[in-house]
Motif scaffolding. Sequence first.
Motif, PDB file in Angstrom:
ATOM      1  N   ARG A 201     -29.988  39.638 -68.256  1.00  0.00           N
ATOM      2  CA  ARG A 201     -30.336  38.418 -67.532  1.00  0.00           C
ATOM      3  C   ARG A 201     -29.138  37.478 -67.512  1.00  0.00           C
ATOM      4  O   ARG A 201     -28.779  36.894 -68.544  1.00  0.00           O
ATOM      5  CB  ARG A 201     -31.538  37.746 -68.196  1.00  0.00           C
ATOM      6  N   PRO A 202     -28.480  37.336 -66.359  1.00  0.00           N
ATOM      7  CA  PRO A 202     -27.348  36.414 -66.260  1.00  0.00           C
ATOM      8  C   PRO A 202     -27.800  34.975 -66.506  1.00  0.00           C
ATOM      9  O   PRO A 202     -28.873  34.566 -66.073  1.00  0.00           O
ATOM     10  CB  PRO A 202     -26.863  36.576 -64.819  1.00  0.00           C
ATOM     11  N   LYS A 203     -26.974  34.230 -67.215  1.00  0.00           N
ATOM     12  CA  LYS A 203     -27.245  32.823 -67.497  1.00  0.00           C
ATOM     13  C   LYS A 203     -26.323  31.960 -66.628  1.00  0.00           C
ATOM     14  O   LYS A 203     -25.257  32.403 -66.218  1.00  0.00           O
ATOM     15  CB  LYS A 203     -26.995  32.521 -68.976  1.00  0.00           C
ATOM     16  N   PRO A 204     -26.710  30.732 -66.346  1.00  0.00           N
ATOM     17  CA  PRO A 204     -25.882  29.851 -65.499  1.00  0.00           C
ATOM     18  C   PRO A 204     -24.469  29.621 -66.035  1.00  0.00           C
ATOM     19  O   PRO A 204     -23.554  29.371 -65.266  1.00  0.00           O
ATOM     20  CB  PRO A 204     -26.672  28.538 -65.469  1.00  0.00           C
ATOM     21  N   ASP A 205     -24.266  29.758 -67.350  1.00  0.00           N
ATOM     22  CA  ASP A 205     -22.934  29.506 -67.921  1.00  0.00           C
ATOM     23  C   ASP A 205     -21.999  30.716 -67.823  1.00  0.00           C
ATOM     24  O   ASP A 205     -20.891  30.696 -68.321  1.00  0.00           O
ATOM     25  CB  ASP A 205     -23.043  29.064 -69.379  1.00  0.00           C
ATOM     26  N   GLY A 206     -22.456  31.813 -67.184  1.00  0.00           N
ATOM     27  CA  GLY A 206     -21.616  32.993 -67.008  1.00  0.00           C
ATOM     28  C   GLY A 206     -21.864  34.082 -68.036  1.00  0.00           C
ATOM     29  O   GLY A 206     -21.430  35.212 -67.858  1.00  0.00           O
ATOM     30  N   PHE A 207     -22.547  33.763 -69.128  1.00  0.00           N
ATOM     31  CA  PHE A 207     -22.897  34.782 -70.114  1.00  0.00           C
ATOM     32  C   PHE A 207     -24.076  35.598 -69.623  1.00  0.00           C
ATOM     33  O   PHE A 207     -24.822  35.169 -68.739  1.00  0.00           O
ATOM     34  CB  PHE A 207     -23.237  34.131 -71.461  1.00  0.00           C
ATOM     35  N   ILE A 208     -24.242  36.782 -70.186  1.00  0.00           N
ATOM     36  CA  ILE A 208     -25.368  37.645 -69.833  1.00  0.00           C
ATOM     37  C   ILE A 208     -26.190  37.882 -71.088  1.00  0.00           C
ATOM     38  O   ILE A 208     -25.673  38.372 -72.091  1.00  0.00           O
ATOM     39  CB  ILE A 208     -24.897  38.984 -69.242  1.00  0.00           C
ATOM     40  N   GLU A 209     -27.461  37.515 -71.035  1.00  0.00           N
ATOM     41  CA  GLU A 209     -28.375  37.764 -72.142  1.00  0.00           C
ATOM     42  C   GLU A 209     -28.852  39.211 -72.017  1.00  0.00           C
ATOM     43  O   GLU A 209     -29.358  39.613 -70.975  1.00  0.00           O
ATOM     44  CB  GLU A 209     -29.551  36.803 -72.039  1.00  0.00           C
ATOM     45  N   VAL A 210     -28.637  40.008 -73.069  1.00  0.00           N
ATOM     46  CA  VAL A 210     -28.989  41.427 -73.036  1.00  0.00           C
ATOM     47  C   VAL A 210     -29.935  41.722 -74.187  1.00  0.00           C
ATOM     48  O   VAL A 210     -29.652  41.385 -75.337  1.00  0.00           O
ATOM     49  CB  VAL A 210     -27.730  42.315 -73.142  1.00  0.00           C
ATOM     50  N   VAL A 211     -31.058  42.363 -73.870  1.00  0.00           N
ATOM     51  CA  VAL A 211     -32.028  42.791 -74.873  1.00  0.00           C
ATOM     52  C   VAL A 211     -32.127  44.304 -74.760  1.00  0.00           C
ATOM     53  O   VAL A 211     -32.422  44.830 -73.690  1.00  0.00           O
ATOM     54  CB  VAL A 211     -33.409  42.150 -74.626  1.00  0.00           C
ATOM     55  N   ILE A 212     -31.843  45.020 -75.870  1.00  0.00           N
ATOM     56  CA  ILE A 212     -31.822  46.482 -75.833  1.00  0.00           C
ATOM     57  C   ILE A 212     -32.594  47.056 -77.011  1.00  0.00           C
ATOM     58  O   ILE A 212     -32.421  46.605 -78.151  1.00  0.00           O
ATOM     59  CB  ILE A 212     -30.378  47.018 -75.856  1.00  0.00           C
ATOM     60  N   ALA A 213     -33.426  48.051 -76.742  1.00  0.00           N
ATOM     61  CA  ALA A 213     -34.098  48.826 -77.787  1.00  0.00           C
ATOM     62  C   ALA A 213     -33.596  50.265 -77.680  1.00  0.00           C
ATOM     63  O   ALA A 213     -33.438  50.799 -76.582  1.00  0.00           O
ATOM     64  CB  ALA A 213     -35.606  48.784 -77.603  1.00  0.00           C
ATOM     65  N   GLN A 214     -33.339  50.890 -78.825  1.00  0.00           N
ATOM     66  CA  GLN A 214     -32.838  52.259 -78.850  1.00  0.00           C
ATOM     67  C   GLN A 214     -33.969  53.244 -79.116  1.00  0.00           C
ATOM     68  O   GLN A 214     -34.989  52.895 -79.712  1.00  0.00           O
ATOM     69  CB  GLN A 214     -31.762  52.390 -79.925  1.00  0.00           C
ATOM     70  N   SER A 215     -33.763  54.498 -78.714  1.00  0.00           N
ATOM     71  CA  SER A 215     -34.781  55.529 -78.898  1.00  0.00           C
ATOM     72  C   SER A 215     -35.058  55.820 -80.369  1.00  0.00           C
ATOM     73  O   SER A 215     -36.092  56.386 -80.706  1.00  0.00           O
ATOM     74  CB  SER A 215     -34.356  56.821 -78.194  1.00  0.00           C
TER      75      SER A 215
END
Length: 145
Positions: free
Chosen positions: A85-99
Amino acid sequence: MENISQPPVPPADAAAVHPGIEPISYLLGTWKGQGEGGFPTINSFSYGEELRFTHHSYRPVIAYTQKTWKLNSGEPMHAESGFWRPKPDGFIEVVIAQSTGLAEVLVKEITRVFRLIGGDLSYEVEMATNSTSLQPHLRASLKKL
């Protein structure tokens, strides 16, 4: 009486890109290639990989899936999925779950740097654990299918 078991109908322009993800919309699609991995506590290895980025225009988020396999046998190695999810400040919020049932928050520190170079998507991952400082872990180059 309204039927609440039906999922909401996406807008007519479902193929359009939500303005919130426009800056990284070049990721959308499927990417495939090869990579190399290693870490001080494991042997170096090579792998095949596929990344898939999908999007629905009514949400400012990209769904992400990844899978890897051994190059010599095709045997599955790793899989993960999540959301970017891109944020307005240019950073990208990433949520990841592994198998494996783990989330990246269980390692001490992890960085992922993605680059689009000449139409290829490349990345480098560095990781730290409680017993090892931040070290190179994975790198790959992928082509869009």
